[in-house]
Design an enzyme around this catalytic site. Structure first.
Site, mmCIF file in Angstrom:
data_model
loop_
_atom_site.group_PDB
_atom_site.id
_atom_site.type_symbol
_atom_site.label_atom_id
_atom_site.label_comp_id
_atom_site.label_asym_id
_atom_site.label_seq_id
_atom_site.Cartn_x
_atom_site.Cartn_y
_atom_site.Cartn_z
ATOM 1 N N GLU A 252 -5.066 -8.438 37.204
ATOM 2 C CA GLU A 252 -5.621 -9.800 37.362
ATOM 3 C C GLU A 252 -6.820 -9.657 36.228
ATOM 4 O OE1 GLU A 252 -7.765 -12.502 37.086
ATOM 5 O OE2 GLU A 252 -9.028 -11.627 38.706
ATOM 6 N N CYS A 286 -13.860 -14.446 35.615
ATOM 7 C CA CYS A 286 -12.575 -14.419 34.787
ATOM 8 C C CYS A 286 -12.194 -15.792 35.008
ATOM 9 C CB CYS A 286 -11.541 -13.581 35.539
ATOM 10 S SG CYS A 286 -11.328 -14.050 37.248
#
Length: 488
Positions: A252, A286
Site C-alpha cells: 500500500e 497517502c
C-alpha cells in the site's frame, strides 16, 4: 503495571519477552520540537533471525487454538485500546505530530480493527467443490504462517493494526517493524495491548530498527507474507526483495489523489472538502488530495473559498497549544523536501495564493494557482499541506487528466451524482468517493491502490483480509484408499 510503563520498554525490543535490543539505541523524539521523550532498543540482524524462528514455532500452536479462543483475544485487545485511549493518544500526538482529534481517530480505528478481526475466525474458511470422482473436494483457507508488517509514520497505529489484527485473527504470527520515528505509538502500543489481551509469547514480536531490520524481516526464511505500507520508492524495493524470495508482498504505497469538482457543484462545500483532503494531518496521508480539478466556470470562486479556509486553519504544536488544527511536519528532512517542491512550483510559474513556511517544523496550508499538468508539483506525491488547483473545460478532459497519473489510490468526485457515476466508471483508482473527500477507510471495506499506489486491495473486510493473510489449500477425501495401477 500501566499499559505504557516506560520501565517495560525503555532500551528494549519485544521478542522472547522484553529484552535489550542489540542494535543502536533509538531515540524517541517529539515531532514538533525534536526533543527526546524516550528510548527504545533496536533489533540486531541475529535477533531478527531468532524472532522469525520463534514466530514459526509459536504460530503453529496459535493456529491450533479454537476460532473462539482467537476471537476472544481480539475482543479483549479492542477493549484495552478503548480502556487505555487516554494513555495512547498523547504518544500519537507527540511522535506523529497529529492533533488530538487525529489521535482519537487512530485509537477508534484500532478498536474497530480488533472487533472486525474478532469476527474473522468464525467466517467460512473454504468451500466444497464439485468433482468428477467419488470423493469430497474441498478448497480451504489456512494461515500463511509468519507475516512481517512494516508500518509508516503518518498514521502509525492505524496503518499497523489494520495488518496486525487480521493477520493474528486468521492464525498467523506477526513480526512488527514500525517506522523509527513512531515506534512507541506504532509499535510498543500494539505489543503491550496484545500481550495483555493474551496473545501467546512469540506470536507477535516487536522489532524496531532502520532499513537493515526492514530488509531482514523481508528476507527471513520463515516469513511468507510481507504487508508493507509506505512510499512507492521503498515499496518497489520491498516488492523486488519479496519476489526474489518467492514471497507475497502486499504493498500500500503513495498517492497523488485527485478531487474533481463537477460543473454546478456547491463551491462552499467543495472547497471545504478540498481543504480537508489536502490539509488533514499536514497532508501527510497517502490519500491526501494533491490535485484539485475545477470546472473553468467555477475555478476562481473555488480558489477564493479554498484560500479562505486555508487562512483560517490554526497551525502549531498540538501537544502544547490548544485548538490546533494542523501540527508539524514529521521531521526536518520531510520539511526540506516540502520547501523544495513548493519553491520549484513557483519557479515553474505557479502562483502562491496563501501559505508557505510557518514556525519551526510547521508549514502553513498552501494553495497554488497557475498550475500546469507538466509541473512536478502536479505529477508527484507531495506529502505536505499543499493544494495545487487547475481548471478543465470538459468532463472528458478532467477524466483524462486524472488517469494520466502513475498513481491510482483515491479520487473524489463532487457534484451531480449521475455525472459522478459516469465519471467513476472511467476512473482508474482503487477508491472513488462520490460527494466525499479523498481520505477515508473502514475496517469492513477493502482498501488499496492501483499502479504506483500499490498492488490492489490488501486490507479491510473479510474478502481482502482472507486473500492477504491466508493460503488456499485443496483437500480431497475418498472413503477408502484408491486402487492404482501404472499404465502400460
Amino acid at each position: 503495571m500501566a499499559l505504557l510503563d516506560a520501565d517495560v520498554w525503555t532500551g528494549n525490543i519485544a521478542t522472547e519477552g522484553w529484552v535489550a535490543g542489540e542494535g543502536a539505541p533509538l531515540q524517541v523524539r517529539e515531532a514538533a520540537t525534536g526533543a527526546v521523550i524516550g528510548q527504545l532498543g533496536t533489533a540486531s540482524l541475529e535477533q531478527v533471525a531468532q524472532a522469525a524462528r520463534r514466530a514459526a514455532t509459536a504460530q503453529r500452536e496459535w493456529a491450533r487454538m479454537t476460532p473462539a479462543a482467537r476471537a476472544a483475544v481480539m475482543r479483549r485487545a479492542g477493549d484495552i485500546f478503548e480502556r487505555d485511549a487516554d494513555l495512547i493518544k498523547p504518544w500519537i500526538v507527540r511522535e506523529s505530530g497529529g492533533t488530538w482529534a487525529k489521535a482519537a481517530t487512530e485509537v477508534l480505528a484500532a478498536v474497530s480493527e480488533c472487533r472486525e478481526g474478532a469476527a474473522l475466525p468464525a467466517h467460512p474458511h473454504g468451500e466444497v467443490l464439485t468433482t468428477n470422482k467419488q470423493r469430497w473436494s474441498i478448497a480451504r483457507r489456512v494461515p500463511a504462517g509468519v507475516v512481517s508488517v512494516i508500518a509508516p509514520f503518518n498514521y502509525p497505529l492505524t496503518l499497523a493494526i489494520r495488518s496486525v489484527a487480521p493477520a493474528l485473527a486468521l492464525g498467523n504470527a506477526v513480526l512488527l517493524k514500525p517506522d523509527p520515528r513512531t515506534s512507541v505509538c506504532g509499535g510498543v502500543v500494539l505489543q503491550r495491548v496484545f500481550e495483555e489481551a493474551g496473545v501467546p509469547a512469540g506470536v507477535l514480536q516487536l522489532l524496531p530498527g532502520g532499513a537493515d531490520v526492514g530488509a531482514a524481516v523481508v528476507s527471513a526464511p520463515e516469513v511468507r507474507i510481507i504487508s508493507f505500507t509506505g512510499s512507492t520508492a521503498a515499496g518497489r524495493h520491498v516488492g523486488k526483495a519479496a519476489a526474489e524470495h518467492m514471497k507475497r508482498a502486499h504493498l500500500e504505497l503513495g498517492g497523488n489523489n485527485a478531487i474533481i469538482v463537477l460543473p454546478g457543484a456547491d463551491i462552499d462545500k467543495a472547497a471545504a472538502a478540498g481543504a480537508f483532503a489536502s490539509f488533514l494531518h499536514q497532508g501527510q496521508i497517502c490519500q491526501a488530495a494533491g490535485r484539485h480539478l475545477v470546472h473553468e466556470s467555477q475555478v476562481e470562486e473555488y480558489l477564493e473559498k479554498l484560500v479562505a479556509v486555508a487562512q483560517s486553519v490554526k497551525v502549531g504544536d498540538p501537544f502544547s497549544e490548544e485548538g490546533i488544527q494542523m501540527g508539524p511536519i514529521i521531521d526536518d528532512r520531510q520539511l526540506a523536501s516540502l520547501h523544495s517542491i513548493v519553491d520549484q512550483a513557483l519557479a515553474d510559474g505557479a502562483t502562491l495564493l496563501t501559505g508557505g513556511p510557518g514556525e519551526g517544523r510547521c508549514y502553513r496550508p498552501t494553495v497554488l494557482g497557475g498550475v500546469r499538468t507538466d509541473m512536478a508539483v502536479w505529477r508527484d506525491e507531495i506529502f505536505g499541506p499543499v493544494a495545487p488547483v487547475i481548471s478543465y473545460s470538459t468532463i472528458d478532459e478532467a477524466i483524462d487528466i486524472v488517469n494520466a497519473s502513475d498513481y491510482g489510490l483515491s479520487v473524489s468526485v463532487l457534484g451531480d451524482v449521475g455525472t459522478a457515476m459516469t465519471v467513476t466508471d472511467q476512473i482508474t483508482s482503487g477508491v472513488v468517493h462520490i460527494n466525499e473527500q479523498t481520505v477515508g477507510d473502514e475496517a469492513s471495506a477493502p482498501f488499496g491502490g492501483m499502479g504506483a499506489s500499490g498492488n490492489g486491495s490488501r486490507f479491510g473486510g473479510p474478502g481482502a483480509n482472507f486473500e492477504a493473510f491466508t493460503e488456499t489449500q485443496w483437500v480431497t477425501v475418498k472413503p477408502e484408499i484408491e486402487t492404482y495401477t501404472l499404465p502400460a
